[in-house]
Design a protein around this motif. Structure first.
Motif, PDB file in Angstrom:
ATOM      1  N   TRP A   1     168.258  84.057  67.933  1.00  0.00           N
ATOM      2  CA  TRP A   1     169.548  84.596  67.478  1.00  0.00           C
ATOM      3  C   TRP A   1     169.825  84.179  66.035  1.00  0.00           C
ATOM      4  O   TRP A   1     170.144  85.012  65.195  1.00  0.00           O
ATOM      5  CB  TRP A   1     170.677  84.106  68.400  1.00  0.00           C
ATOM      6  CG  TRP A   1     172.038  84.487  67.913  1.00  0.00           C
ATOM      7  CD1 TRP A   1     172.657  85.690  68.107  1.00  0.00           C
ATOM      8  CD2 TRP A   1     172.944  83.689  67.138  1.00  0.00           C
ATOM      9  NE1 TRP A   1     173.892  85.682  67.492  1.00  0.00           N
ATOM     10  CE2 TRP A   1     174.091  84.464  66.894  1.00  0.00           C
ATOM     11  CE3 TRP A   1     172.893  82.406  66.617  1.00  0.00           C
ATOM     12  CZ2 TRP A   1     175.173  83.994  66.165  1.00  0.00           C
ATOM     13  CZ3 TRP A   1     173.972  81.936  65.892  1.00  0.00           C
ATOM     14  CH2 TRP A   1     175.090  82.725  65.675  1.00  0.00           C
ATOM     15  N   PHE A   2     169.684  82.908  65.742  1.00  0.00           N
ATOM     16  CA  PHE A   2     169.959  82.393  64.405  1.00  0.00           C
ATOM     17  C   PHE A   2     168.938  82.903  63.387  1.00  0.00           C
ATOM     18  O   PHE A   2     169.292  83.302  62.279  1.00  0.00           O
ATOM     19  CB  PHE A   2     169.992  80.864  64.429  1.00  0.00           C
ATOM     20  CG  PHE A   2     170.437  80.243  63.138  1.00  0.00           C
ATOM     21  CD1 PHE A   2     171.775  80.205  62.795  1.00  0.00           C
ATOM     22  CD2 PHE A   2     169.516  79.673  62.273  1.00  0.00           C
ATOM     23  CE1 PHE A   2     172.203  79.625  61.600  1.00  0.00           C
ATOM     24  CE2 PHE A   2     169.923  79.094  61.082  1.00  0.00           C
ATOM     25  CZ  PHE A   2     171.267  79.064  60.751  1.00  0.00           C
ATOM     26  N   SER A   3     167.669  82.914  63.762  1.00  0.00           N
ATOM     27  CA  SER A   3     166.615  83.309  62.816  1.00  0.00           C
ATOM     28  C   SER A   3     166.710  84.779  62.422  1.00  0.00           C
ATOM     29  O   SER A   3     166.231  85.160  61.347  1.00  0.00           O
ATOM     30  CB  SER A   3     165.232  83.006  63.392  1.00  0.00           C
ATOM     31  OG  SER A   3     164.949  83.844  64.492  1.00  0.00           O
ATOM     32  N   GLU A   4     167.331  85.597  63.247  1.00  0.00           N
ATOM     33  CA  GLU A   4     167.458  87.017  62.926  1.00  0.00           C
ATOM     34  C   GLU A   4     168.675  87.330  62.062  1.00  0.00           C
ATOM     35  O   GLU A   4     168.837  88.460  61.605  1.00  0.00           O
ATOM     36  CB  GLU A   4     167.489  87.845  64.210  1.00  0.00           C
ATOM     37  CG  GLU A   4     166.136  87.851  64.911  1.00  0.00           C
ATOM     38  CD  GLU A   4     166.136  88.614  66.219  1.00  0.00           C
ATOM     39  OE1 GLU A   4     167.225  88.962  66.732  1.00  0.00           O
ATOM     40  OE2 GLU A   4     165.036  88.858  66.747  1.00  0.00           O
ATOM     41  N   LEU A   5     169.525  86.340  61.811  1.00  0.00           N
ATOM     42  CA  LEU A   5     170.677  86.551  60.935  1.00  0.00           C
ATOM     43  C   LEU A   5     170.219  86.671  59.492  1.00  0.00           C
ATOM     44  O   LEU A   5     169.217  86.078  59.096  1.00  0.00           O
ATOM     45  CB  LEU A   5     171.655  85.372  61.044  1.00  0.00           C
ATOM     46  CG  LEU A   5     172.352  85.143  62.378  1.00  0.00           C
ATOM     47  CD1 LEU A   5     173.159  83.845  62.327  1.00  0.00           C
ATOM     48  CD2 LEU A   5     173.236  86.312  62.757  1.00  0.00           C
TER      49      LEU A   5
END
Length: 126
Positions: free
Chosen positions: A15-19
């Motif tokens: 989730w965080f890495s795709e921001l």
């Protein structure tokens, strides 16, 4: 100055890495600027400035990206996961810091949000 635990594994979280870079910074800003109970009063002007967001960014634009982690209550943004992470033993202690968190959560029925969004076994509140 407030000090907080930080989760270094966030960099491995899908989730965080795709921001986008700006949204990562926005999430870190929200987590750093929320109060000790995970309650954040958004200041869009400051978020646009500090997070290098386009000037036309709206609160809705931010919430559309970060909505899995934020619950809107009135004018505030509440981070239920913040409670779980910052207080891994739950909110059962009578230490002043924990009592203060419980007091802050009593407003706007934050307890109900915590129980609805988090597994009952993941956070204990008394």
């Amino acid at each position: 100055m407030t000090r907080r635990f930080t989760c270094t594994e966030k960099w491995d979280d899908v989730w965080f890495s795709e921001l986008t870079t700006s949204m990562k910074l926005c999430w870190l800003y929200i987590v750093d600027r929320c109060n000790h109970a995970g309650i954040f009063r958004p200041n869009l002007k400051a978020m646009v400035f500090y997070c290098d967001l386009p000037p036309i960014t709206t609160k809705e634009d931010i919430l559309n990206v970060l909505d899995e982690e934020i619950v809107i209550i009135g004018e505030d943004w509440f981070l239920p996961g913040f409670i779980k992470f910052q207080y891994p033993r739950g909110l059962t202690s009578n230490k002043p810091a924990v009592v203060s968190v419980k007091k802050a959560l009593q407003t706007h029925e934050y307890y109900k949000v915590i129980k609805k969004t988090l597994d009952n076994n993941s956070i204990k509140i008394t």
